[in-house]
Design an enzyme around this catalytic site. Structure first.
Site, short mmCIF file in Angstrom:
data_model
loop_
_atom_site.label_atom_id
_atom_site.label_comp_id
_atom_site.label_asym_id
_atom_site.label_seq_id
_atom_site.Cartn_x
_atom_site.Cartn_y
_atom_site.Cartn_z
N ARG A 167 0.87 -1.34 -0.03
CA ARG A 167 -0.11 0.20 0.00
C ARG A 167 1.00 1.37 0.16
O ARG A 167 0.57 2.14 -0.74
CB ARG A 167 -0.85 0.00 1.25
N SER A 182 -6.19 -3.34 8.80
CA SER A 182 -4.63 -3.26 9.15
C SER A 182 -4.57 -3.13 10.60
O SER A 182 -3.65 -3.99 11.20
CB SER A 182 -3.93 -2.10 8.38
N1 URA Z 1 -1.53 2.28 11.16
C1 URA Z 1 -1.63 0.77 10.68
O1 URA Z 1 -1.07 -0.01 11.33
N2 URA Z 1 -2.35 0.51 9.58
C2 URA Z 1 -2.70 1.47 8.68
O2 URA Z 1 -3.30 1.07 7.47
C3 URA Z 1 -2.64 2.76 9.19
C4 URA Z 1 -2.12 3.33 10.41
#
Ligand code: URA
Length: 458
Positions: A167, A182
């Site tokens: 990403r 996530s």
């Molecule tokens: N923190 C995370 O762990 N994942 C994300 O996608 C954004 C912030």
């Protein structure tokens, strides 16, 4: 089932089944799905979104892609997580306060990436502090002193690690289903049964508006509920950097000061808002205001600061640095950023003439008169800080060496920025707005000039 069909389905805005999501996560974690195929699917999710059921399935699949920590031996464990910020030293202050009130804190934190900072980098600026402990030791620490703060173990939600890197490289970070899955996959895998989320919004946050932050918060709370983890979210602003410092050891020193009672108002608000909810979830009291009072009491009576020292000592860190924060290595150069009235005058003149050009380039007489009138107005000495955008500050701190753009980048713990003036403060010519801490003279000078431009003053 094959990945091409799954990509096509999401590309065509159709809902993915649990089996399809599980297949993607399992095979991608194993490496049988290529990065380019995963990128295509992630982009399709970014563009077309996910229904709540899909986001929950994605979260659980990612949580189950590695180890799930068993913290049941510790009773009720409340975890805290922030969606990211600049100058965010909240965990360093909040965790010892909560532990000093008898709630076990077993927290795995992350490193900074991009322009946001990470708690583990900050803790590592304390000489010899161990962030890399085996799980058994982590749990034993919490049993012994009620608190342990470590980095994420290697096998926690490995699917998230791979997807997060993709990403980052494919401009698909700012998506609610992807952020929610996530974060929640890691929280679920980290074993806490209750979770308090700090969902930030503004310039220095993933979510630029309060409404989007609320939407992300709602999604994560629903995932938490479906996964059997009671989850509360607090929405907090991240328009300007939090507190008085950005930079790793600078923030540790600020956290120590905060635990001794000298806490910046904006930091205090976030710490109390999150902590009062953590205490409530831990069954220590339903009244949030009373919980805040308990927290403040443990700052005043020194118990929270004592708990931080106990934590640092227990993880091998040199406590003498907390007792005498002057021991922290200083950056080679400390360069003040001084407010020069002329900078604002120059900018105002440029902005003013640009506006006038675009609005009305016919009435030259009135333009000249107005410029004169404006020059007279500029004799007013006091001005106000209007904006100090956190994202720009985060990028500046990375430029100085306080953060990393790539995982492999080395950070310099002592560099950063100390703010003497923040949004709403009045300034006069000659006031120090901030101090740049730099190890490289040229970089420091450039940072001074950049910071002068970042401050919006009128
Ligand atoms: N923190 C995370 O762990 N994942 C994300 O996608 C954004 C912030």
């Amino acid at each position: 089932m094959n990945i091409q069909e799954i990509i096509a389905k999401k590309r065509d805005k159709r809902k993915l089944s649990k089996e399809e999501i599980d297949f993607f996560i399992e095979e991608y974690t194993k490496g049988t799905i290529a990065d380019y195929q995963a990128s295509a699917l992630i982009m399709a999710i970014y563009l077309n979104g996910m229904e709540e059921e899909e986001t929950t399935n994605l979260t659980l699949a990612m949580a189950n892609s590695g180890d799930i920590l068993d913290l049941s031996a510790l009773g009720t464990v409340v975890d805290k997580h922030s969606t990211g910020g600049v100058g965010d030293k909240v965990t360093l202050i909040l965790a010892p306060i909560i532990a000093s009130l008898g709630v076990p804190v077993a927290k795995m934190s992350g490193r900074g990436l991009g322009y946001t900072g990470g708690t583990i980098d900050k803790l590592e600026s304390i000489p010899r502090y161990q962030t890399n402990l085996p799980e058994e030791e982590f749990i034993a620490n919490v049993k012994k002193i009620g608190i342990s703060l470590i980095g994420q173990t290697r096998n926690l939600a490995p699917a998230d690690k791979k997807i997060y890197a993709l990403r980052d490289a494919t401009s698909t970070t700012e998506s609610i289903p992807l952020i929610a899955s996530s974060i929640m996959s890691k929280k679920i895998a980290a074993g806490a049964n209750k979770i308090v989320l700090d969902v930030t919004y503004g310039s220095g946050a993933f979510m630029k508006t309060k409404e989007r932050a609320q939407e992300l918060a709602n999604t994560m709370m629903r995932i938490g509920k479906l996964a059997g983890r009671e989850t509360v979210a607090v929405i907090t602003p991240m328009e300007e950097p939090l507190g008085r410092n950005v930079g790793n050891s600078l923030e540790v020193v600020e956290a120590v000061e905060a635990l001794k009672g000298n806490i910046a108002e904006d930091v205090k608000e976030v710490v109390l808002a999150l902590g009062s909810n953590m205490l409530k979830l831990a069954g220590k009291g339903d009244n949030l205001e009373e919980n805040k009072q308990k927290m403040l009491e443990n700052i005043q009576n020194g118990k929270a600061y004592a708990k931080l020292k106990e934590l640092v000592a227990n993880q091998g860190g040199d406590v003498s640095y907390l007792e005498d924060t002057d021991k922290f290595k200083k950056a080679k150069y400390e360069m003040p950023v001084v407010f020069e009235e002329e900078d604002v005058r120059k900018r105002e003149k440029i902005e003013y003439s640009n506006n006038r050009e675009s609005i009305n380039n016919i009435d030259m007489n009135s333009k000249e008169n107005s410029v004169k009138a404006q020059e007279n107005d500029m004799d007013i000495k006091q001005r106000t800080i209007k904006r100090l955008p956190a994202e720009e500050i985060g990028k500046l701190s990375v430029f100085l060496g306080a953060g990393r753009m790539k995982k492999e980048d080395e950070i310099e713990p002592e560099v950063g920025i100390t703010f003497y003036k923040k949004v709403g403060d009045k300034v006069e010519k000659g006031d120090t707005l901030a101090v740049i801490h730099a190890n490289n003279e040229e970089k420091g000078k450039e940072a001074v000039e950049r910071l002068k431009k970042i401050y919006e003053i009128n």
